[in-house]
Design a protein around this motif. Structure first.
Motif, PDB file in Angstrom:
ATOM      1  N   THR A   5     -72.264  87.083 -25.873  1.00 36.29           N
ATOM      2  CA  THR A   5     -72.141  85.891 -25.746  1.00 36.29           C
ATOM      3  C   THR A   5     -70.973  85.978 -24.414  1.00 36.29           C
ATOM      4  OG1 THR A   5     -74.101  85.451 -27.102  1.00 36.29           O
ATOM      5  CG2 THR A   5     -72.638  83.483 -26.196  1.00 36.29           C
ATOM      6  N   ALA A   6     -71.069  85.519 -23.147  1.00 41.27           N
ATOM      7  CA  ALA A   6     -69.639  85.035 -23.111  1.00 41.27           C
ATOM      8  C   ALA A   6     -69.840  83.293 -22.577  1.00 41.27           C
ATOM      9  CB  ALA A   6     -69.960  85.297 -21.371  1.00 41.27           C
ATOM     10  N   VAL A   7     -68.364  83.079 -22.702  1.00 45.68           N
ATOM     11  CA  VAL A   7     -68.563  81.247 -22.496  1.00 45.68           C
ATOM     12  C   VAL A   7     -67.694  81.460 -21.196  1.00 45.68           C
ATOM     13  CG1 VAL A   7     -67.162  81.040 -24.940  1.00 45.68           C
ATOM     14  CG2 VAL A   7     -65.782  81.758 -22.594  1.00 45.68           C
ATOM     15  N   SER A   8     -68.689  80.172 -20.639  1.00 40.00           N
ATOM     16  CA  SER A   8     -68.334  80.221 -19.345  1.00 40.00           C
ATOM     17  C   SER A   8     -67.146  79.867 -18.711  1.00 40.00           C
ATOM     18  CB  SER A   8     -68.811  78.321 -19.132  1.00 40.00           C
ATOM     19  OG  SER A   8     -68.456  77.573 -19.259  1.00 40.00           O
ATOM     20  N   GLN A  11     -65.799  76.804 -19.970  1.00 38.77           N
ATOM     21  CA  GLN A  11     -65.457  76.394 -21.599  1.00 38.77           C
ATOM     22  C   GLN A  11     -64.703  77.325 -22.350  1.00 38.77           C
ATOM     23  OE1 GLN A  11     -69.587  76.960 -22.733  1.00 38.77           O
ATOM     24  NE2 GLN A  11     -69.877  74.562 -22.869  1.00 38.77           N
ATOM     25  N   ALA A  12     -63.677  78.087 -21.715  1.00 40.42           N
ATOM     26  CA  ALA A  12     -62.983  79.289 -22.115  1.00 40.42           C
ATOM     27  C   ALA A  12     -61.781  78.464 -22.176  1.00 40.42           C
ATOM     28  CB  ALA A  12     -62.519  80.015 -20.710  1.00 40.42           C
ATOM     29  N   THR A  16     -58.014  83.650 -22.467  1.00 43.60           N
ATOM     30  CA  THR A  16     -59.716  83.819 -21.372  1.00 43.60           C
ATOM     31  C   THR A  16     -59.767  82.417 -20.411  1.00 43.60           C
ATOM     32  OG1 THR A  16     -60.450  84.777 -24.473  1.00 43.60           O
ATOM     33  CG2 THR A  16     -61.754  83.456 -21.792  1.00 43.60           C
ATOM     34  N   PHE A  20     -59.588  84.058 -16.181  1.00 41.91           N
ATOM     35  CA  PHE A  20     -60.874  83.783 -15.722  1.00 41.91           C
ATOM     36  C   PHE A  20     -60.683  82.519 -14.548  1.00 41.91           C
ATOM     37  CE2 PHE A  20     -64.578  83.255 -19.543  1.00 41.91           C
ATOM     38  CZ  PHE A  20     -64.417  84.722 -19.280  1.00 41.91           C
ATOM     39  N   ALA A  35     -66.853  87.798 -17.458  1.00 50.52           N
ATOM     40  CA  ALA A  35     -67.051  86.764 -18.188  1.00 50.52           C
ATOM     41  C   ALA A  35     -66.658  87.531 -19.461  1.00 50.52           C
ATOM     42  CB  ALA A  35     -67.862  85.870 -17.828  1.00 50.52           C
ATOM     43  N   THR A  36     -67.983  88.244 -19.643  1.00 47.07           N
ATOM     44  CA  THR A  36     -67.888  88.682 -21.202  1.00 47.07           C
ATOM     45  C   THR A  36     -66.597  89.525 -21.568  1.00 47.07           C
ATOM     46  OG1 THR A  36     -70.535  89.147 -20.554  1.00 47.07           O
ATOM     47  CG2 THR A  36     -69.241  89.821 -22.565  1.00 47.07           C
ATOM     48  N   THR A  39     -64.005  87.106 -22.788  1.00 44.93           N
ATOM     49  CA  THR A  39     -64.435  86.322 -24.036  1.00 44.93           C
ATOM     50  C   THR A  39     -63.893  86.776 -25.356  1.00 44.93           C
ATOM     51  OG1 THR A  39     -66.081  84.913 -22.572  1.00 44.93           O
ATOM     52  CG2 THR A  39     -66.109  84.993 -25.182  1.00 44.93           C
ATOM     53  N   PRO A  42     -59.432  89.653 -23.557  1.00 50.61           N
ATOM     54  CA  PRO A  42     -59.061  88.356 -22.688  1.00 50.61           C
ATOM     55  C   PRO A  42     -57.903  89.650 -21.901  1.00 50.61           C
ATOM     56  CG  PRO A  42     -58.115  87.299 -24.006  1.00 50.61           C
ATOM     57  CD  PRO A  42     -59.456  88.364 -24.723  1.00 50.61           C
TER      58      PRO A  42
END
Length: 178
Positions: A5-8, A11-12, A16, A20, A35-36, A39, A42
């Protein structure tokens, strides 16, 4: 469906969020693979991006870099990287026909590019030290020793993303190559 699962980007937090933000500024979005990776690790993503920055400032043309990345990704069976680097290949001037020929290991009609594809395919498909003839053919096509180093670096960085995307089964968020 991806295995991790990756955070958007919204939401990071921490390292991270920082990486991003720089990706989003450069690309307008954070692709699923980044993204993955960002998450989960980094610093690994930052290292990969640093290698890409070295490649961008090096002697290989953008078309040559994408030729290497498409060739290796196709041989690795990484659908994510094939799609991503086919798209980037188009952006840097490779035609759909040339990209298809590169993926298939067929002649593109460009002797220098064909020598690069042949070299990269041979290197990827044959273990052990390369025969001198393989290196000579690349040098005779006009590549320098410095460019050979950058070809190896491009292979290394794309191999990392190929392996991770194959492990993760990353959802492809780029157009399928034609």
């Amino acid at each position: 469906m991806a295995r991790f699962t990756a955070v958007s980007a919204d939401q990071a937090s921490g390292a991270t969020a920082e990486v991003f933000a720089s990706i989003k500024q450069a690309l307008g979005k954070v692709p699923n693979a980044y993204a993955t990776l960002g998450t989960l690790a980094p610093e690994a993503l930052k290292a990969m991006l640093a290698v890409d920055k070295v490649l961008a400032g090096g002697p290989l043309s953008k078309q040559d870099q994408e030729t290497v990345k498409v060739t290796i990704s196709e041989l690795a069976g990484c659908d994510y990287c094939v799609a991503a680097h086919s798209m980037v290949g188009k952006l840097v001037g490779l035609s759909n026909d040339a990209l298809h020929q590169i993926r298939e290991g067929q002649s593109t009609g460009d002797a220098r590019r064909d020598a690069l594809v042949t070299f990269v395919r041979y290197l990827a498909l044959n273990p052990g030290t390369l025969p001198q003839a393989q290196v000579d053919a690349l040098l005779e096509a006009g590549y320098s020793g410095e460019e050979v180093v950058h070809i190896a670096l491009a292979i290394a960085v794309i191999t990392f993303t190929n392996v991770f995307n194959r492990i993760n089964d990353t959802v492809v968020d780029f157009p399928k190559p034609q």
